[in-house]
Design a protein around this motif. Structure first.
Motif, PDB file in Angstrom:
ATOM      1  N   UNK A 294      94.437  54.247 -28.823  1.00 49.19           N
ATOM      2  CA  UNK A 294      93.133  54.287 -29.480  1.00 49.19           C
ATOM      3  C   UNK A 294      92.016  53.832 -28.550  1.00 49.19           C
ATOM      4  N   UNK A 295      92.266  52.764 -27.781  1.00 53.15           N
ATOM      5  CA  UNK A 295      91.250  52.272 -26.854  1.00 53.15           C
ATOM      6  C   UNK A 295      91.014  53.260 -25.718  1.00 53.15           C
ATOM      7  N   UNK A 296      92.085  53.865 -25.200  1.00 54.01           N
ATOM      8  CA  UNK A 296      91.935  54.847 -24.128  1.00 54.01           C
ATOM      9  C   UNK A 296      91.176  56.070 -24.630  1.00 54.01           C
ATOM     10  N   UNK A 297      91.473  56.508 -25.851  1.00 50.00           N
ATOM     11  CA  UNK A 297      90.739  57.631 -26.431  1.00 50.00           C
ATOM     12  C   UNK A 297      89.264  57.287 -26.600  1.00 50.00           C
ATOM     13  N   UNK A 298      88.985  56.046 -26.984  1.00 50.98           N
ATOM     14  CA  UNK A 298      87.587  55.621 -27.109  1.00 50.98           C
ATOM     15  C   UNK A 298      86.860  55.776 -25.778  1.00 50.98           C
ATOM     16  N   UNK A 299      87.493  55.320 -24.696  1.00 50.06           N
ATOM     17  CA  UNK A 299      86.887  55.431 -23.369  1.00 50.06           C
ATOM     18  C   UNK A 299      86.649  56.882 -22.986  1.00 50.06           C
ATOM     19  N   UNK A 300      87.644  57.724 -23.149  1.00 49.96           N
ATOM     20  CA  UNK A 300      87.550  59.108 -22.676  1.00 49.96           C
ATOM     21  C   UNK A 300      86.536  59.927 -23.466  1.00 49.96           C
ATOM     22  N   UNK A 301      86.110  59.417 -24.628  1.00 48.60           N
ATOM     23  CA  UNK A 301      85.090  60.122 -25.403  1.00 48.60           C
ATOM     24  C   UNK A 301      83.796  59.317 -25.512  1.00 48.60           C
ATOM     25  N   UNK A 302      83.641  58.299 -24.650  1.00 50.75           N
ATOM     26  CA  UNK A 302      82.328  57.680 -24.502  1.00 50.75           C
ATOM     27  C   UNK A 302      82.116  56.316 -25.095  1.00 50.75           C
ATOM     28  N   UNK A 303      83.099  55.759 -25.812  1.00 52.82           N
ATOM     29  CA  UNK A 303      82.911  54.431 -26.394  1.00 52.82           C
ATOM     30  C   UNK A 303      83.274  53.355 -25.386  1.00 52.82           C
ATOM     31  N   UNK A 304      82.519  52.282 -25.387  1.00 52.83           N
ATOM     32  CA  UNK A 304      82.765  51.160 -24.470  1.00 52.83           C
ATOM     33  C   UNK A 304      83.420  49.985 -25.179  1.00 52.83           C
ATOM     34  N   UNK A 305      84.037  50.239 -26.336  1.00 52.30           N
ATOM     35  CA  UNK A 305      84.586  49.147 -27.124  1.00 52.30           C
ATOM     36  C   UNK A 305      86.015  49.445 -27.555  1.00 52.30           C
ATOM     37  N   UNK A 306      86.973  48.586 -27.161  1.00 47.07           N
ATOM     38  CA  UNK A 306      88.378  48.812 -27.519  1.00 47.07           C
ATOM     39  C   UNK A 306      88.653  48.494 -28.990  1.00 47.07           C
ATOM     40  N   UNK A 307      89.778  48.960 -29.450  1.00 39.59           N
ATOM     41  CA  UNK A 307      90.194  48.729 -30.836  1.00 39.59           C
ATOM     42  C   UNK A 307      91.440  47.849 -30.842  1.00 39.59           C
ATOM     43  N   UNK A 308      91.764  47.348 -32.028  1.00 40.65           N
ATOM     44  CA  UNK A 308      92.920  46.465 -32.128  1.00 40.65           C
ATOM     45  C   UNK A 308      93.457  46.458 -33.550  1.00 40.65           C
ATOM     46  N   UNK A 309      94.686  45.984 -33.703  1.00 42.02           N
ATOM     47  CA  UNK A 309      95.243  45.721 -35.026  1.00 42.02           C
ATOM     48  C   UNK A 309      94.626  44.426 -35.524  1.00 42.02           C
ATOM     49  N   UNK A 310      94.003  44.488 -36.701  1.00 45.08           N
ATOM     50  CA  UNK A 310      93.284  43.340 -37.243  1.00 45.08           C
ATOM     51  C   UNK A 310      94.235  42.295 -37.832  1.00 45.08           C
ATOM     52  N   UNK A 311      93.726  41.079 -37.858  1.00 43.81           N
ATOM     53  CA  UNK A 311      94.364  40.018 -38.623  1.00 43.81           C
ATOM     54  C   UNK A 311      94.086  40.244 -40.109  1.00 43.81           C
ATOM     55  N   UNK A 312      94.956  39.770 -40.975  1.00 41.26           N
ATOM     56  CA  UNK A 312      94.661  39.805 -42.411  1.00 41.26           C
ATOM     57  C   UNK A 312      95.518  40.739 -43.229  1.00 41.26           C
ATOM     58  N   UNK A 313      96.597  41.296 -42.655  1.00 44.77           N
ATOM     59  CA  UNK A 313      97.461  42.196 -43.424  1.00 44.77           C
ATOM     60  C   UNK A 313      97.928  41.591 -44.746  1.00 44.77           C
ATOM     61  N   UNK A 314      98.405  40.328 -44.763  1.00 45.18           N
ATOM     62  CA  UNK A 314      98.857  39.770 -46.045  1.00 45.18           C
ATOM     63  C   UNK A 314      97.768  39.760 -47.121  1.00 45.18           C
ATOM     64  N   UNK A 315      96.507  39.539 -46.702  1.00 45.04           N
ATOM     65  CA  UNK A 315      95.410  39.517 -47.688  1.00 45.04           C
ATOM     66  C   UNK A 315      95.185  40.899 -48.275  1.00 45.04           C
ATOM     67  N   UNK A 316      95.197  41.937 -47.431  1.00 47.10           N
ATOM     68  CA  UNK A 316      95.004  43.294 -47.956  1.00 47.10           C
ATOM     69  C   UNK A 316      96.175  43.690 -48.862  1.00 47.10           C
ATOM     70  N   UNK A 317      97.368  43.277 -48.469  1.00 44.44           N
ATOM     71  CA  UNK A 317      98.546  43.598 -49.280  1.00 44.44           C
ATOM     72  C   UNK A 317      98.454  42.935 -50.645  1.00 44.44           C
ATOM     73  N   UNK A 318      98.042  41.656 -50.663  1.00 48.31           N
ATOM     74  CA  UNK A 318      97.910  40.944 -51.937  1.00 48.31           C
ATOM     75  C   UNK A 318      96.818  41.562 -52.805  1.00 48.31           C
ATOM     76  N   UNK A 319      95.842  42.203 -52.168  1.00 47.56           N
ATOM     77  CA  UNK A 319      94.755  42.853 -52.901  1.00 47.56           C
ATOM     78  C   UNK A 319      95.220  44.147 -53.572  1.00 47.56           C
ATOM     79  N   UNK A 320      96.390  44.639 -53.161  1.00 49.52           N
ATOM     80  CA  UNK A 320      96.909  45.876 -53.741  1.00 49.52           C
ATOM     81  C   UNK A 320      96.752  47.086 -52.850  1.00 49.52           C
ATOM     82  N   UNK A 321      96.225  46.894 -51.617  1.00 51.59           N
ATOM     83  CA  UNK A 321      96.037  48.017 -50.700  1.00 51.59           C
ATOM     84  C   UNK A 321      97.386  48.490 -50.176  1.00 51.59           C
ATOM     85  N   UNK A 322      97.494  49.802 -49.985  1.00 49.46           N
ATOM     86  CA  UNK A 322      98.747  50.376 -49.507  1.00 49.46           C
ATOM     87  C   UNK A 322      98.467  51.226 -48.258  1.00 49.46           C
TER      88      UNK A 322
END
Length: 530
Positions: A294-322
């Motif tokens: 994802x970060x490499x694709x961002x670079x090759x199409x002009x973005x200067x900002x990398x991406x990452x897997x966010x913290x907080x999965x347990x909170x989204x799961x408890x919220x009911x997100x799937x």
């Protein structure tokens, strides 16, 4: 498990708001700090960001659906994914802003300076993605060898200075907006209270901050775009990226690129483990690999900002997100980035309305460095904070000197060298020490925190090895080596920082000899608690 359930909408609004704040931050910092043109921001950077966001969000949504099919469960939650706040700020303040100064020193005009800074940002984003991609092979080994205090305190040092303090100053420069919104954030996120009707605290803070900004005249219609949103498709930036690699200047940012890629790698690994603890066991290698892609694709199409897997999965799961909340987030971010509607949102919602959230992020990152490490390692965390704070302080010193006219063709930055005795004699300020700490400070932070942990655990040989690593990095100019340029100081890569290399080597020898030169302290009698 269905693609979309009711809980996905709750998760979507939370994750989309988080990503929207990142996009607003990108627009504001690129425009007002870096001086990028609207064409560069809305025509190249944001469309590139859309590519990375849709790649990751769609993959992690599909991955959750696949895990549900394999396990026969209906409660699987996708890994949250988006633009990394710490990397975003690091790329602005530690890569692109210094690159703009280099371009200015080379005599480039403002448009060329912006292009040069953007290209260096592309290199940094590609570098982070590349480290993440190949890091899947040795992520576990790195994590075992590096104490948690070394990784978290380094992030905390960046968070205190470049994130929290920068926007804390701004909050008190705009008190009518900054202080009430900070109060709302602390009330909801730390005070254990929530607003009625389920309104998120971040949304309330931004809404109140926006209203106060318009009432006080801080926000005006002057910044409002004169054109309607139009579709702008991503364009390949491979030629610009290759041009940046031909420059001799990109290597000066390796001391930022390599450790930031490492942090993203280890942080994503920890978040995958967090998801497993919540009941969703995802395969490590493909999860980390797509993060890097994802970060490499961002670079090759002009973005200067990398991406990452966010913290907080347990909170989204408890919220009911799937799985669906991840897909919805990818679609939303793509529409916002490709249509330029973020320009209208940014004009309505000034960065001042959301700066309390950024201060809170800095506070939480710093807090986690203490809470997620053993209490006996607290001294190592504090020591690991210092280089990052020193780097931020060095930036403040340099900006003050530039405000006084130093760093111009008439008064080049080399004049600072003649001022060093004045700084030391009259103000007890060792500016040359600050300059030395600034270069490669991320490595310096990791090393000092790690060797302190080793000393606390009485692992003297390991501490000595960390000193030898520092000596080697000093010897090749990755840390502490700097040279004066007309407008700044710059890393002198492959120019030995000999005094520091020698000092680290002597310390390593002392630590290797510790078992033969010292003996344990006698046990202390128990304290009288009466």
């Amino acid at each position: 498990m269905r693609w979309l359930v009711r809980g996905d909408w709750d998760g979507f609004f939370g994750l989309a708001l988080d990503n929207l704040v990142q996009l607003l931050l990108i627009v504001s910092l690129c425009q007002f700090v870096l001086g990028f043109s609207p064409e560069l921001i809305y025509g190249r950077i944001l469309p590139g960001a859309a590519i990375s966001l849709i790649v990751g969000n769609f993959f992690y949504g599909w991955q959750a659906r696949r895990l549900a099919q394999q396990t026969g469960r209906t409660d699987v939650c996708a890994l949250p994914y988006g633009i990394n706040t710490v990397s975003l700020l690091a790329h602005v303040f530690l890569v692109m802003l210094p690159a703009k100064s280099v371009a200015q020193n080379l005599g480039m005009d403002p448009a060329q300076q912006a292009t040069f800074a953007w290209q260096m940002g592309l290199v940094a984003t590609f570098g982070c993605g590349f480290v993440e991609l190949i890091g899947v092979l040795f992520a576990d080994a790195i994590r075992r060898a590096t104490p948690r205090a070394a990784l978290l305190s380094t992030l905390a040092g960046i968070a205190v200075g470049f994130i929290a303090m920068t926007f804390f100053f701004r909050s008190f420069a705009r008190p009518i907006v900054g202080i009430p919104t900070l109060g709302i954030i602390l009330l909801t996120y730390l005070g254990g209270r929530r607003f009625k009707f389920g309104l998120p605290g971040g949304l309330v803070a931004i809404t109140v901050g926006t209203a106060l900004a318009w009432i006080t005249g801080l926000a005006t219609t002057d910044q409002f775009p004169q054109t309607l949103p139009t579709l702008v498709l991503p364009s390949f930036a491979g030629a610009e990226f290759w041009s940046a690699l031909q420059s001799e200047h990109w290597s000066m940012f390796l001391s930022v690129i390599l450790p930031m890629g490492l942090f993203n790698l280890v942080g994503s690994l920890q978040n995958i483990e967090s998801a497993e603890a919540a009941g969703d066991r995802y395969p490590t290698r493909p999860s980390l690999a797509v993060n890097g892609i994802g970060s490499i694709a961002a670079c090759l199409f002009g973005s200067t900002f990398p991406t990452t897997i966010y913290i907080g999965h347990p909170a989204w799961k408890a919220m009911g997100a799937r799985a669906g909340y991840s897909i919805l987030n990818g679609v939303f971010c793509t529409i916002v980035c490709l249509t330029g509607v973020i320009a209208h949102i940014a004009a309505i919602i000034p960065i001042d309305a959301g700066m309390a959230i950024i201060v809170y992020i800095g506070v939480i990152i710093t807090t986690q460095a203490f809470q997620a490490t053993p209490i006996r390692h607290a001294p190592a965390v504090v020591l690991g904070l210092l280089p990052g704070i020193a780097a931020w302080g060095t930036l403040m010193i340099k900006n003050g000197l530039r405000a006084a006219g130093i760093g111009t063709p008439e008064r080049p930055f080399q004049q600072v060298e003649s001022l060093l005795p004045t700084f030391q004699g009259q103000f007890d300020l060792y500016v040359d020490g600050a300059f030395a700490l600034n270069e490669g400070f991320i490595f310096t932070s990791m090393i000092w925190a790690a060797l302190t942990v080793a000393l606390i655990e009485r692992q003297f040989r390991i501490a000595a090895i960390w000193c030898l690593i520092a000596a080697a990095l000093s010897a090749i100019g990755f840390i502490h080596s700097y040279t004066y340029t007309p407008g700044d100081t710059a890393m002198a890569l492959f120019a030995p920082a000999s005094p520091w290399a020698l000092a680290y080597a002597v310390t390593a020898a002392l630590l290797f000899a510790t078992p033969y030169l010292t003996q344990p302290n006698p046990p202390q009698p128990p304290k009288d608690e009466s």
